[in-house]
Design a protein around this motif. Structure first.
Motif, PDB file in Angstrom:
ATOM      1  N   THR A 120     -18.421   0.891  39.878  1.00  0.00           N
ATOM      2  CA  THR A 120     -18.120   2.128  40.583  1.00  0.00           C
ATOM      3  C   THR A 120     -17.021   2.850  39.813  1.00  0.00           C
ATOM      4  O   THR A 120     -16.309   2.252  39.001  1.00  0.00           O
ATOM      5  N   LYS A 121     -16.876   4.130  40.091  1.00  0.00           N
ATOM      6  CA  LYS A 121     -15.869   4.928  39.398  1.00  0.00           C
ATOM      7  C   LYS A 121     -14.466   4.370  39.643  1.00  0.00           C
ATOM      8  O   LYS A 121     -13.666   4.240  38.720  1.00  0.00           O
ATOM      9  N   ASP A 122     -14.180   4.009  40.878  1.00  0.00           N
ATOM     10  CA  ASP A 122     -12.851   3.498  41.214  1.00  0.00           C
ATOM     11  C   ASP A 122     -12.571   2.135  40.585  1.00  0.00           C
ATOM     12  O   ASP A 122     -11.479   1.897  40.073  1.00  0.00           O
ATOM     13  N   THR A 123     -13.550   1.236  40.607  1.00  0.00           N
ATOM     14  CA  THR A 123     -13.302  -0.095  40.041  1.00  0.00           C
ATOM     15  C   THR A 123     -13.234  -0.052  38.516  1.00  0.00           C
ATOM     16  O   THR A 123     -12.480  -0.816  37.912  1.00  0.00           O
ATOM     17  N   MET A 124     -14.001   0.841  37.890  1.00  0.00           N
ATOM     18  CA  MET A 124     -13.900   0.994  36.432  1.00  0.00           C
ATOM     19  C   MET A 124     -12.528   1.533  36.042  1.00  0.00           C
ATOM     20  O   MET A 124     -11.915   1.071  35.083  1.00  0.00           O
ATOM     21  N   THR A 125     -12.044   2.518  36.805  1.00  0.00           N
ATOM     22  CA  THR A 125     -10.714   3.069  36.531  1.00  0.00           C
ATOM     23  C   THR A 125      -9.645   2.006  36.739  1.00  0.00           C
ATOM     24  O   THR A 125      -8.725   1.872  35.930  1.00  0.00           O
ATOM     25  N   THR A 126      -9.769   1.223  37.798  1.00  0.00           N
ATOM     26  CA  THR A 126      -8.822   0.136  38.046  1.00  0.00           C
ATOM     27  C   THR A 126      -8.864  -0.878  36.911  1.00  0.00           C
ATOM     28  O   THR A 126      -7.821  -1.345  36.447  1.00  0.00           O
ATOM     29  N   SER A 127     -10.057  -1.196  36.467  1.00  0.00           N
ATOM     30  CA  SER A 127     -10.223  -2.148  35.374  1.00  0.00           C
ATOM     31  C   SER A 127      -9.537  -1.661  34.096  1.00  0.00           C
ATOM     32  O   SER A 127      -8.756  -2.393  33.477  1.00  0.00           O
ATOM     33  N   LEU A 128      -9.823  -0.442  33.705  1.00  0.00           N
ATOM     34  CA  LEU A 128      -9.237   0.096  32.478  1.00  0.00           C
ATOM     35  C   LEU A 128      -7.729   0.274  32.597  1.00  0.00           C
ATOM     36  O   LEU A 128      -6.977  -0.026  31.665  1.00  0.00           O
ATOM     37  N   ASN A 129      -7.255   0.742  33.754  1.00  0.00           N
ATOM     38  CA  ASN A 129      -5.819   0.912  33.940  1.00  0.00           C
ATOM     39  C   ASN A 129      -5.088  -0.425  33.937  1.00  0.00           C
ATOM     40  O   ASN A 129      -3.963  -0.523  33.432  1.00  0.00           O
ATOM     41  N   ILE A 165       0.676   5.987  22.088  1.00  0.00           N
ATOM     42  CA  ILE A 165      -0.688   6.517  22.210  1.00  0.00           C
ATOM     43  C   ILE A 165      -1.340   6.035  23.512  1.00  0.00           C
ATOM     44  O   ILE A 165      -1.982   6.812  24.225  1.00  0.00           O
ATOM     45  N   VAL A 166      -1.176   4.747  23.843  1.00  0.00           N
ATOM     46  CA  VAL A 166      -1.752   4.214  25.079  1.00  0.00           C
ATOM     47  C   VAL A 166      -1.112   4.880  26.293  1.00  0.00           C
ATOM     48  O   VAL A 166      -1.802   5.195  27.269  1.00  0.00           O
ATOM     49  N   ALA A 167       0.186   5.123  26.249  1.00  0.00           N
ATOM     50  CA  ALA A 167       0.852   5.819  27.357  1.00  0.00           C
ATOM     51  C   ALA A 167       0.263   7.215  27.541  1.00  0.00           C
ATOM     52  O   ALA A 167       0.047   7.664  28.674  1.00  0.00           O
ATOM     53  N   ALA A 168      -0.034   7.897  26.450  1.00  0.00           N
ATOM     54  CA  ALA A 168      -0.647   9.222  26.538  1.00  0.00           C
ATOM     55  C   ALA A 168      -2.023   9.142  27.201  1.00  0.00           C
ATOM     56  O   ALA A 168      -2.370   9.990  28.026  1.00  0.00           O
ATOM     57  N   PHE A 169      -2.805   8.105  26.871  1.00  0.00           N
ATOM     58  CA  PHE A 169      -4.105   7.911  27.515  1.00  0.00           C
ATOM     59  C   PHE A 169      -3.928   7.679  29.017  1.00  0.00           C
ATOM     60  O   PHE A 169      -4.677   8.208  29.832  1.00  0.00           O
ATOM     61  N   ALA A 170      -2.968   6.852  29.373  1.00  0.00           N
ATOM     62  CA  ALA A 170      -2.772   6.503  30.783  1.00  0.00           C
ATOM     63  C   ALA A 170      -2.275   7.691  31.591  1.00  0.00           C
ATOM     64  O   ALA A 170      -2.629   7.839  32.763  1.00  0.00           O
ATOM     65  N   ILE A 171      -1.472   8.543  30.982  1.00  0.00           N
ATOM     66  CA  ILE A 171      -0.878   9.676  31.690  1.00  0.00           C
ATOM     67  C   ILE A 171      -1.839  10.862  31.800  1.00  0.00           C
ATOM     68  O   ILE A 171      -1.782  11.612  32.770  1.00  0.00           O
ATOM     69  N   LYS A 172      -2.744  11.001  30.849  1.00  0.00           N
ATOM     70  CA  LYS A 172      -3.556  12.215  30.747  1.00  0.00           C
ATOM     71  C   LYS A 172      -4.452  12.491  31.955  1.00  0.00           C
ATOM     72  O   LYS A 172      -4.713  13.633  32.270  1.00  0.00           O
ATOM     73  N   SER A 173      -4.936  11.462  32.620  1.00  0.00           N
ATOM     74  CA  SER A 173      -5.796  11.716  33.786  1.00  0.00           C
ATOM     75  C   SER A 173      -5.786  10.516  34.726  1.00  0.00           C
ATOM     76  O   SER A 173      -5.399   9.416  34.343  1.00  0.00           O
ATOM     77  N   LYS A 174      -6.225  10.771  35.939  1.00  0.00           N
ATOM     78  CA  LYS A 174      -6.283   9.701  36.936  1.00  0.00           C
ATOM     79  C   LYS A 174      -7.528   8.841  36.780  1.00  0.00           C
ATOM     80  O   LYS A 174      -7.568   7.729  37.264  1.00  0.00           O
ATOM     81  N   VAL A 175      -8.537   9.377  36.133  1.00  0.00           N
ATOM     82  CA  VAL A 175      -9.789   8.644  35.954  1.00  0.00           C
ATOM     83  C   VAL A 175      -9.984   8.363  34.464  1.00  0.00           C
ATOM     84  O   VAL A 175      -9.933   9.269  33.644  1.00  0.00           O
ATOM     85  N   GLN A 176     -10.175   7.096  34.160  1.00  0.00           N
ATOM     86  CA  GLN A 176     -10.418   6.685  32.779  1.00  0.00           C
ATOM     87  C   GLN A 176     -11.930   6.580  32.567  1.00  0.00           C
ATOM     88  O   GLN A 176     -12.641   6.050  33.408  1.00  0.00           O
ATOM     89  N   THR A 177     -12.394   7.087  31.455  1.00  0.00           N
ATOM     90  CA  THR A 177     -13.826   7.063  31.157  1.00  0.00           C
ATOM     91  C   THR A 177     -14.126   5.999  30.105  1.00  0.00           C
ATOM     92  O   THR A 177     -13.216   5.434  29.491  1.00  0.00           O
ATOM     93  N   MET A 178     -15.394   5.766  29.873  1.00  0.00           N
ATOM     94  CA  MET A 178     -15.782   4.831  28.827  1.00  0.00           C
ATOM     95  C   MET A 178     -15.373   5.356  27.455  1.00  0.00           C
ATOM     96  O   MET A 178     -15.063   4.585  26.555  1.00  0.00           O
ATOM     97  N   PHE A 179     -15.342   6.670  27.304  1.00  0.00           N
ATOM     98  CA  PHE A 179     -14.876   7.252  26.054  1.00  0.00           C
ATOM     99  C   PHE A 179     -13.408   6.894  25.826  1.00  0.00           C
ATOM    100  O   PHE A 179     -13.013   6.520  24.720  1.00  0.00           O
ATOM    101  N   ASP A 180     -12.593   6.997  26.892  1.00  0.00           N
ATOM    102  CA  ASP A 180     -11.186   6.600  26.803  1.00  0.00           C
ATOM    103  C   ASP A 180     -11.066   5.127  26.438  1.00  0.00           C
ATOM    104  O   ASP A 180     -10.250   4.745  25.598  1.00  0.00           O
ATOM    105  N   ALA A 181     -11.875   4.303  27.076  1.00  0.00           N
ATOM    106  CA  ALA A 181     -11.836   2.864  26.807  1.00  0.00           C
ATOM    107  C   ALA A 181     -12.204   2.573  25.354  1.00  0.00           C
ATOM    108  O   ALA A 181     -11.568   1.731  24.707  1.00  0.00           O
ATOM    109  N   THR A 182     -13.182   3.287  24.843  1.00  0.00           N
ATOM    110  CA  THR A 182     -13.585   3.087  23.458  1.00  0.00           C
ATOM    111  C   THR A 182     -12.476   3.492  22.495  1.00  0.00           C
ATOM    112  O   THR A 182     -12.183   2.776  21.531  1.00  0.00           O
TER     113      THR A 182
END
Length: 127
Positions: free
Chosen positions: A35-44, A87-104
């Motif tokens: 789910t969108k929420d669990t994927m975001t939780t996982s990546l965060n 760089i990782v802090a910038a990824f984490a701060i940029k949005s509330k939802v992390q995508t697979m593109f962000d993860a990659t």
């Protein structure tokens, strides 16, 4: 030794998997719900675990260097850790939802950090 690979590079590849094994398993369990929420939780959780692990290890390492009076030969590695954390802090701060593109992109930071250390040591000449 047989492959003539520096022990630093072997440790740099294997240590994160060993020290973050519980976070990797938890993130996998979250991500498996798809789910969108669990994927975001996982990546965060992975972003946080990596940042906290690097910060804690770097702090302990710098304290050992200072208090034990050890010879400093880790400029390239330290700069690599700091750059990747920023760089990782910038990824984490940029949005509330992390995508697979962000993860990659975050995953690609790992080999980038190795290449950065190699560049600083062998091209720039840092210790």
């Amino acid at each position: 030794d047989a492959l003539n690979i520096s022990s630093f590079y072997v440790a740099f590849v294997l240590a994160p998997f060993a020290s973050n094994a519980s976070e990797l398993i938890a993130a996998y369990n979250y991500a498996s719900k798809k789910t969108k929420d669990t994927m975001t939780t996982s990546l965060n959780s992975l972003l946080g675990a990596g940042s906290m692990n690097n910060t804690c290890c770097l702090g302990v390492f710098l304290a050992l260097i200072y208090f034990k009076g050890l010879y400093w030969t880790y400029s390239a590695e330290t700069l690599s850790i700091l750059l990747i954390e920023i760089i990782v802090a910038a990824f984490a701060i940029k949005s509330k939802v992390q995508t697979m593109f962000d993860a990659t992109l975050v995953l690609l930071l790992f080999p980038l950090s190795l290449a950065f250390v190699y560049f600083l040591e062998n091209v720039v000449g840092l210790d």
